[in-house]
Design an enzyme around this catalytic site. Sequence first.
Site, PDB file in Angstrom:
ATOM      1  N   SER A  43      -4.588   1.673  -0.880  1.00  0.00           N
ATOM      2  CA  SER A  43      -5.494   1.948  -2.004  1.00  0.00           C
ATOM      3  C   SER A  43      -6.954   1.803  -1.589  1.00  0.00           C
ATOM      4  O   SER A  43      -7.283   1.098  -0.630  1.00  0.00           O
ATOM      5  CB  SER A  43      -5.213   0.988  -3.158  1.00  0.00           C
ATOM      6  OG  SER A  43      -3.872   1.075  -3.550  1.00  0.00           O
TER       7      SER A  43
HETATM    8  N1  SAH Z   1      -0.158  -2.171  -1.411  1.00  0.00           N
HETATM    9  C1  SAH Z   1      -0.138  -1.226  -0.306  1.00  0.00           C
HETATM   10  C2  SAH Z   1      -0.290   0.217  -0.731  1.00  0.00           C
HETATM   11  C3  SAH Z   1       0.916   0.680  -1.317  1.00  0.00           C
HETATM   12  S1  SAH Z   1       1.274   2.376  -1.537  1.00  0.00           S
HETATM   13  C4  SAH Z   1      -1.189  -1.546   0.728  1.00  0.00           C
HETATM   14  O1  SAH Z   1      -1.994  -2.455   0.511  1.00  0.00           O
HETATM   15  O2  SAH Z   1      -1.198  -0.885   1.768  1.00  0.00           O
HETATM   16  C5  SAH Z   1       2.735   2.078  -2.505  1.00  0.00           C
HETATM   17  C6  SAH Z   1       3.898   1.547  -1.727  1.00  0.00           C
HETATM   18  O3  SAH Z   1       4.934   1.297  -2.663  1.00  0.00           O
HETATM   19  C7  SAH Z   1       4.462   2.527  -0.712  1.00  0.00           C
HETATM   20  O4  SAH Z   1       4.525   1.931   0.546  1.00  0.00           O
HETATM   21  C8  SAH Z   1       5.854   2.839  -1.263  1.00  0.00           C
HETATM   22  O5  SAH Z   1       6.807   3.083  -0.263  1.00  0.00           O
HETATM   23  C9  SAH Z   1       6.170   1.574  -2.052  1.00  0.00           C
HETATM   24  N2  SAH Z   1       7.175   1.712  -3.105  1.00  0.00           N
HETATM   25  C10 SAH Z   1       7.402   2.752  -3.941  1.00  0.00           C
HETATM   26  N3  SAH Z   1       8.412   2.483  -4.770  1.00  0.00           N
HETATM   27  C11 SAH Z   1       8.853   1.230  -4.454  1.00  0.00           C
HETATM   28  C12 SAH Z   1       9.893   0.394  -4.958  1.00  0.00           C
HETATM   29  N4  SAH Z   1      10.723   0.780  -5.937  1.00  0.00           N
HETATM   30  N5  SAH Z   1      10.052  -0.828  -4.406  1.00  0.00           N
HETATM   31  C13 SAH Z   1       9.244  -1.250  -3.397  1.00  0.00           C
HETATM   32  N6  SAH Z   1       8.265  -0.488  -2.876  1.00  0.00           N
HETATM   33  C14 SAH Z   1       8.049   0.725  -3.400  1.00  0.00           C
END
Ligand code: SAH
Length: 241
Positions: free
Chosen positions: A91
């Site tokens: 993000s």
């Molecule tokens: N917080 C992260 C950015 C996340 S992008 C950072 O600081 O880099 C969102 C992430 O959520 C992705 O890696 C995606 O694979 C994960 N995601 C999506 N659905 C999910 C779920 N049901 N459980 C766990 N992770 C999930």
Amino acid sequence: MHIRRDSTCSALMIALCFVLLPWIGSVAADDDRAGDREAMVKEQIITRGVKDPTTLAAMRAVPRHLFVPASLAPRAYQDRPLPIGYGQTISQPAIVAFMTEIINPGPGRKILEIGTGSGYQAAVLAATGAQVYTIEIIPQLAASAAARLKKLGFGDVAVKTADGYYGWPEQAPFDAIIVTAAAEFIPPPLIEQLAEAGLMIIPVGSPYFVQTLMLVQKQNGKVISNNLMPVRFVPFQRAEE
Ligand code: SAH
């Protein structure tokens, strides 16, 4: 009056240094991007209204350029999200800071993150002194984030590969839950795992459209939610049955 305010202020500063210095020391060594982070905090984060000193110190301390692919490291401190592989993104710094401040992290707080991605948000939370649990659905991202967190001195962050819809019941309740992928609705197990007076921040809405960042609070067993602002996050995925 003045003296009193000053002494409160310096006591606060000393307390903050106590909490944050070990982290700053462990992550900021050999780091030539501290100036870029200072500019990021001043120009992108404080200007958007984030004030909490603990959050700002954590944003200054965590080397964001080591959480993005090496080819994107030069752009790591720009005011934008960046791709981290597997169709996912880290993000925008201002969103990370905003979501961090609102859940009030710090020593003694137990926090669950859904969507580890690069591990950056988890590291920012850990840098406040909070105890962090984070869940990622894509095994390769979970593995690389866990290795990166360990290498950078955030080995206390617990990372697991799973569908975060179900939360982490063995570790519940959590003082705060932060979801970094947009869900169509708030997963009931996450509400269940929020402690009394706990706070959850979660983007809610359809994938690929504008979603709403929601703040959910549990008070006397009741759930109160507030819409904060329109946002765009990658979709919350579900594990196949
Ligand atoms: N917080 C992260 C950015 C996340 S992008 C950072 O600081 O880099 C969102 C992430 O959520 C992705 O890696 C995606 O694979 C994960 N995601 C999506 N659905 C999910 C779920 N049901 N459980 C766990 N992770 C999930």
